[in-house]
Design a protein around this motif. Structure first.
Motif, PDB file in Angstrom:
ATOM      1  N   GLY A 288     -25.073  33.425  43.403  1.00 53.21           N
ATOM      2  CA  GLY A 288     -25.481  34.010  44.286  1.00 53.21           C
ATOM      3  C   GLY A 288     -26.402  35.489  43.714  1.00 53.21           C
ATOM      4  N   GLU A 289     -25.348  35.759  42.919  1.00 50.42           N
ATOM      5  CA  GLU A 289     -25.868  36.988  41.444  1.00 50.42           C
ATOM      6  C   GLU A 289     -27.011  36.718  40.547  1.00 50.42           C
ATOM      7  OE1 GLU A 289     -23.572  40.376  42.207  1.00 50.42           O
ATOM      8  OE2 GLU A 289     -22.739  40.208  43.661  1.00 50.42           O
ATOM      9  N   TYR A 290     -27.777  37.899  40.613  1.00 49.68           N
ATOM     10  CA  TYR A 290     -27.965  37.444  39.158  1.00 49.68           C
ATOM     11  C   TYR A 290     -28.109  38.431  38.119  1.00 49.68           C
ATOM     12  CZ  TYR A 290     -32.225  35.871  42.129  1.00 49.68           C
ATOM     13  OH  TYR A 290     -33.736  35.564  43.229  1.00 49.68           O
ATOM     14  N   GLY A 291     -27.624  37.203  37.155  1.00 54.46           N
ATOM     15  CA  GLY A 291     -27.536  37.543  35.538  1.00 54.46           C
ATOM     16  C   GLY A 291     -27.615  36.479  34.556  1.00 54.46           C
ATOM     17  N   GLU A 292     -26.815  36.791  33.483  1.00 52.56           N
ATOM     18  CA  GLU A 292     -27.028  36.565  32.310  1.00 52.56           C
ATOM     19  C   GLU A 292     -26.352  34.349  32.109  1.00 52.56           C
ATOM     20  OE1 GLU A 292     -26.843  38.065  28.919  1.00 52.56           O
ATOM     21  OE2 GLU A 292     -26.672  35.720  27.671  1.00 52.56           O
ATOM     22  N   LEU A 293     -27.226  33.780  32.053  1.00 54.22           N
ATOM     23  CA  LEU A 293     -26.254  32.579  32.048  1.00 54.22           C
ATOM     24  C   LEU A 293     -25.890  32.237  30.960  1.00 54.22           C
ATOM     25  CD1 LEU A 293     -25.472  29.428  33.689  1.00 54.22           C
ATOM     26  CD2 LEU A 293     -27.849  29.034  32.045  1.00 54.22           C
ATOM     27  N   VAL A 294     -23.984  31.812  30.888  1.00 55.06           N
ATOM     28  CA  VAL A 294     -23.033  31.802  29.841  1.00 55.06           C
ATOM     29  C   VAL A 294     -22.639  30.538  30.471  1.00 55.06           C
ATOM     30  CG1 VAL A 294     -20.960  32.182  29.182  1.00 55.06           C
ATOM     31  CG2 VAL A 294     -22.502  33.819  29.926  1.00 55.06           C
ATOM     32  N   ILE A 295     -22.369  29.476  28.768  1.00 55.15           N
ATOM     33  CA  ILE A 295     -22.303  28.646  29.166  1.00 55.15           C
ATOM     34  C   ILE A 295     -20.959  27.776  28.281  1.00 55.15           C
ATOM     35  CG2 ILE A 295     -22.833  25.677  29.080  1.00 55.15           C
ATOM     36  CD1 ILE A 295     -25.387  26.641  29.996  1.00 55.15           C
ATOM     37  N   SER A 296     -19.856  26.942  29.054  1.00 53.55           N
ATOM     38  CA  SER A 296     -19.228  26.622  27.870  1.00 53.55           C
ATOM     39  C   SER A 296     -19.252  25.304  27.994  1.00 53.55           C
ATOM     40  CB  SER A 296     -17.413  26.870  28.865  1.00 53.55           C
ATOM     41  OG  SER A 296     -17.611  28.240  28.562  1.00 53.55           O
ATOM     42  N   SER A 297     -19.094  24.217  26.852  1.00 51.59           N
ATOM     43  CA  SER A 297     -18.888  22.979  27.433  1.00 51.59           C
ATOM     44  C   SER A 297     -17.492  22.366  27.399  1.00 51.59           C
ATOM     45  CB  SER A 297     -19.000  22.194  25.838  1.00 51.59           C
ATOM     46  OG  SER A 297     -18.372  22.400  24.621  1.00 51.59           O
ATOM     47  N   LEU A 298     -17.554  21.228  27.507  1.00 52.51           N
ATOM     48  CA  LEU A 298     -16.016  20.750  28.676  1.00 52.51           C
ATOM     49  C   LEU A 298     -15.494  19.397  28.144  1.00 52.51           C
ATOM     50  CD1 LEU A 298     -16.164  21.632  32.468  1.00 52.51           C
ATOM     51  CD2 LEU A 298     -15.162  22.707  30.717  1.00 52.51           C
ATOM     52  N   THR A 299     -16.333  18.459  27.326  1.00 52.16           N
ATOM     53  CA  THR A 299     -16.625  17.476  26.952  1.00 52.16           C
ATOM     54  C   THR A 299     -16.896  17.296  25.415  1.00 52.16           C
ATOM     55  OG1 THR A 299     -18.177  16.287  27.959  1.00 52.16           O
ATOM     56  CG2 THR A 299     -15.769  15.879  28.466  1.00 52.16           C
ATOM     57  N   LYS A 300     -17.863  17.975  24.453  1.00 53.01           N
ATOM     58  CA  LYS A 300     -18.005  17.822  23.443  1.00 53.01           C
ATOM     59  C   LYS A 300     -17.273  18.255  21.478  1.00 53.01           C
ATOM     60  CE  LYS A 300     -21.280  20.743  22.490  1.00 53.01           C
ATOM     61  NZ  LYS A 300     -22.901  20.627  21.964  1.00 53.01           N
ATOM     62  N   GLU A 301     -16.752  17.309  21.572  1.00 49.96           N
ATOM     63  CA  GLU A 301     -15.861  16.938  20.352  1.00 49.96           C
ATOM     64  C   GLU A 301     -16.199  17.764  19.623  1.00 49.96           C
ATOM     65  OE1 GLU A 301     -14.027  12.323  21.782  1.00 49.96           O
ATOM     66  OE2 GLU A 301     -16.072  12.835  19.610  1.00 49.96           O
ATOM     67  N   ALA A 302     -17.371  17.403  18.806  1.00 49.34           N
ATOM     68  CA  ALA A 302     -18.152  18.224  17.190  1.00 49.34           C
ATOM     69  C   ALA A 302     -18.363  18.999  17.377  1.00 49.34           C
ATOM     70  CB  ALA A 302     -19.024  17.526  16.523  1.00 49.34           C
ATOM     71  N   PHE A 303     -18.793  19.800  18.389  1.00 44.82           N
ATOM     72  CA  PHE A 303     -19.433  21.411  18.513  1.00 44.82           C
ATOM     73  C   PHE A 303     -19.300  22.065  19.730  1.00 44.82           C
ATOM     74  CE2 PHE A 303     -22.520  24.751  18.331  1.00 44.82           C
ATOM     75  CZ  PHE A 303     -22.833  24.945  16.512  1.00 44.82           C
ATOM     76  N   PRO A 304     -17.508  21.810  19.939  1.00 46.50           N
ATOM     77  CA  PRO A 304     -17.641  22.583  21.672  1.00 46.50           C
ATOM     78  C   PRO A 304     -17.978  24.083  21.551  1.00 46.50           C
ATOM     79  CG  PRO A 304     -15.347  22.809  19.510  1.00 46.50           C
ATOM     80  CD  PRO A 304     -16.558  21.680  19.511  1.00 46.50           C
ATOM     81  N   ILE A 305     -18.308  24.440  22.667  1.00 44.61           N
ATOM     82  CA  ILE A 305     -18.997  25.931  22.377  1.00 44.61           C
ATOM     83  C   ILE A 305     -18.395  26.045  23.443  1.00 44.61           C
ATOM     84  CG2 ILE A 305     -20.775  25.214  23.383  1.00 44.61           C
ATOM     85  CD1 ILE A 305     -21.307  27.404  20.807  1.00 44.61           C
ATOM     86  N   ILE A 306     -17.940  27.326  23.519  1.00 40.60           N
ATOM     87  CA  ILE A 306     -17.227  29.133  24.427  1.00 40.60           C
ATOM     88  C   ILE A 306     -18.055  29.963  25.023  1.00 40.60           C
ATOM     89  CG2 ILE A 306     -15.270  29.793  25.137  1.00 40.60           C
ATOM     90  CD1 ILE A 306     -14.783  26.954  23.773  1.00 40.60           C
ATOM     91  N   ARG A 307     -17.846  29.882  26.404  1.00 42.28           N
ATOM     92  CA  ARG A 307     -19.068  30.739  26.452  1.00 42.28           C
ATOM     93  C   ARG A 307     -20.453  31.653  25.975  1.00 42.28           C
ATOM     94  NH1 ARG A 307     -16.101  35.794  28.025  1.00 42.28           N
ATOM     95  NH2 ARG A 307     -16.812  35.602  30.696  1.00 42.28           N
ATOM     96  N   TYR A 308     -21.066  30.774  25.416  1.00 41.82           N
ATOM     97  CA  TYR A 308     -22.570  30.711  25.256  1.00 41.82           C
ATOM     98  C   TYR A 308     -23.230  31.599  25.015  1.00 41.82           C
ATOM     99  CZ  TYR A 308     -26.329  30.097  21.820  1.00 41.82           C
ATOM    100  OH  TYR A 308     -27.461  30.801  21.061  1.00 41.82           O
ATOM    101  N   ARG A 309     -23.361  32.762  25.147  1.00 40.86           N
ATOM    102  CA  ARG A 309     -24.705  33.982  26.283  1.00 40.86           C
ATOM    103  C   ARG A 309     -26.118  32.844  25.778  1.00 40.86           C
ATOM    104  NH1 ARG A 309     -22.176  39.352  26.954  1.00 40.86           N
ATOM    105  NH2 ARG A 309     -24.235  39.619  27.651  1.00 40.86           N
ATOM    106  N   THR A 310     -26.191  32.844  26.884  1.00 39.44           N
ATOM    107  CA  THR A 310     -27.783  32.037  26.567  1.00 39.44           C
ATOM    108  C   THR A 310     -28.388  32.981  27.206  1.00 39.44           C
ATOM    109  OG1 THR A 310     -28.462  31.809  29.010  1.00 39.44           O
ATOM    110  CG2 THR A 310     -26.816  29.641  28.049  1.00 39.44           C
ATOM    111  N   HIS A 311     -28.895  33.520  26.759  1.00 36.69           N
ATOM    112  CA  HIS A 311     -29.782  34.965  27.749  1.00 36.69           C
ATOM    113  C   HIS A 311     -30.768  34.278  28.524  1.00 36.69           C
ATOM    114  CE1 HIS A 311     -28.403  37.916  24.852  1.00 36.69           C
ATOM    115  NE2 HIS A 311     -28.300  36.732  23.388  1.00 36.69           N
ATOM    116  N   ASP A 312     -30.702  33.224  28.917  1.00 41.63           N
ATOM    117  CA  ASP A 312     -31.337  33.172  30.129  1.00 41.63           C
ATOM    118  C   ASP A 312     -31.152  33.676  31.480  1.00 41.63           C
ATOM    119  OD1 ASP A 312     -32.882  31.356  28.552  1.00 41.63           O
ATOM    120  OD2 ASP A 312     -31.531  30.118  28.220  1.00 41.63           O
ATOM    121  N   LEU A 313     -31.840  34.624  32.038  1.00 37.60           N
ATOM    122  CA  LEU A 313     -31.472  35.005  33.548  1.00 37.60           C
ATOM    123  C   LEU A 313     -31.504  34.431  34.571  1.00 37.60           C
ATOM    124  CD1 LEU A 313     -33.420  38.460  32.489  1.00 37.60           C
ATOM    125  CD2 LEU A 313     -30.796  37.501  32.344  1.00 37.60           C
TER     126      LEU A 313
END
Ligand code: DLL
Length: 436
Positions: A288-313
């Motif tokens: 509910g609070e605004y901020g920067e979206l951070v995404i982790s992948s949960l199933t990717k094999e070739a390119f797992p990505i952990i806590r990626y800073r998207t810089h999208d608000l």
């Protein structure tokens, strides 16, 4: 896995994971996150070093909130591993490579296994269904085909859905119009700014865009506003929904708006874990609070990505169209923020004012320069075709005044007959300030 049975026009009776209980979704996310953290740690040197440096190990992960123990991944971390250093599987398991151009420096390169492509196609198919596209529809894909994830990402999703892909790729608007006339697509996908181009071109050729065969538009890859949605929906007589994604995380289809609720984008939480963090401190903030979206992948094999800073608000909201959480429409990136005499502003705030004026079109650029020591902004905006010089002058003054009144900054406004008619993503900020 049992899932609640919800009847909805998304695709008849709904039994998919996106309609499961929150408990089921969280359980699935937790198990998948644990695997992904291990996979990243044991197969990508960057992650092993970064986790070790923070004194954290995948075994420390017990529940979703433990993600906050793990280090963020920045675009720069990926660039340092150019081109293939972040891949977690041997080269012979990689069936596809994409890359994001990036405005400066090296591109970021991402890879996919066969299974990753399957997952991606499934998620884009799910997104298209959520946006009102059905099996049997014809879909004109106007995103660029190539290293950019837009064209091929949407293409595979269209096919997976059982619809027909019409791969026009970007640009060549004349040919797009011909295809649209002759092949009678039911849906179109592309950037909202390019869709506006198509709309204008149809009108300029004396055709009524409301008469095309189109019923639905799935648009994204750049920020757009509700005003722009209104212009596109009324202009084409279609339903337009928002699709979000980024190459580092997968490509299009990370989140998609429902055609039924049009109230933000559902994140496909069976494959991604989303957090919102304070962009300055990096601390997670509550839903509910605004901020920067951070995404982790949960199933990717070739390119797992952990806590990626998207810089999208944006902010996280509870599910409405299904049980998965939504993000609010993304109107800004924190690296797009313009600070004028101490006032923080984003291009989307100008856009909201521009779309209210029928003399102006939401095609604009924020041009930054220096006046003496001060940062100065000139807003270059396109006018609607066929308006008089007097109307243009009046619109210029109205816009200046409205920006001063509502945002609290003084800007120059330059109204032209054409701005930024690019094919890919609209470039909203042009920084002409001398380097410090
Ligand atoms: O733009 C992937 C994509 C293709 C998404 C087609 C949707 C449709 P990148 O080139 O890596 O990937 O750019 C990702 O674009 O971090 C956002 O800043 C912006 N973006 C993408 N979708 C949206 C959207 C593709 N719906 C970056 N609204 C992201 C606002 C968006 N911004």
């Amino acid at each position: 896995m049992t899932a609640a049975l919800v009847t909805s026009s998304h695709n008849g009776p709904q039994t998919g994971i996106e309609y499961a209980s929150r408990d089921e979704i969280v359980t699935l996310q937790t198990a998948r996150a644990r695997n992904t953290l291990r996979h990243a740690y044991y197969n990508v040197e960057h992650y092993r070093r970064a986790f070790d440096a923070k004194g954290v190990h995948p075994d420390d992960f017990k529940e979703l909130k433990d993600f906050s123990l793990f280090p963020f991944t920045e675009k720069d971390d990926l660039r340092k591993q150019y081109p293939f250093g972040m891949f977690a599987v041997p080269q012979d398991k990689i069936v596809r490579i994409h890359a994001s151009s990036g405005t400066t420096g090296l591109p970021t390169v991402v890879g996919y296994t066969r299974q990753d492509i399957e997952t991606w196609s499934d998620l884009v198919a799910r997104s298209l269904r959520f946006g009102g596209v059905r099996a049997g529809d014809k879909v004109q894909v106007t995103f660029g085909y190539g290293l950019f994830t837009g064209g091929l990402g949407l293409h595979y999703g269209v096919e997976k859905l059982g619809a027909t892909a019409i791969p026009t790729s970007g640009g060549q608007t004349e040919r797009q119009l011909q295809v649209m006339r002759d092949f009678q697509p039911d849906a179109i996908v592309g950037t909202p700014s390019y869709m506006l181009n198509v709309l204008d071109r149809l009108r300029a050729e004396g055709q009524d865009p409301r008469e095309t065969s189109l019923r639905a538009g799935i648009m994204g890859s750049e920020p757009w506003t509700e005003g722009m949605r209104r212009d596109l929906e009324e202009g084409f007589d279609i339903s337009a929904t928002d699709i979000y994604g980024l190459s580092e995380v997968m490509g299009p289809g990370v989140a998609q708006e429902s055609i039924e609720t049009k109230d933000g984008l559902t994140i496909w939480e069976d494959h991604f874990y989303a957090e919102i963090v304070d962009p300055v401190t990096g601390e997670p903030v509550p839903d509910g609070e605004y901020g920067e979206l951070v995404i982790s992948s949960l199933t990717k094999e070739a390119f797992p990505i952990i806590r990626y800073r998207t810089h999208d608000l944006t902010r996280l909201l509870p599910g409405t169209a299904c049980s998965m959480r939504r993000i609010e429409r993304i109107n800004a990136r924190n690296d797009d923020m313009i600070i004028l005499r101490g006032v923080n502003c984003f291009p989307s705030q100008f856009e909201e004012i521009i779309v209210e004026d029928s003399t102006l079109r939401p095609r604009y650029q924020c041009v930054l320069s220096k006046k003496g020591r001060m940062d100065h902004l000139t807003l270059v905006v396109e006018h609607t075709p066929g308006v008089s010089r007097d109307d243009i002058d009046a619109a210029r003054l109205r816009l200046r005044r409205a920006i001063k009144d509502r945002i609290g900054v003084s800007v120059d406004v330059d109204v032209r007959d054409q701005v930024n008619s690019g094919e890919g993503k609209a470039k909203r900020i042009v920084d002409n300030r001398p380097a410090q």
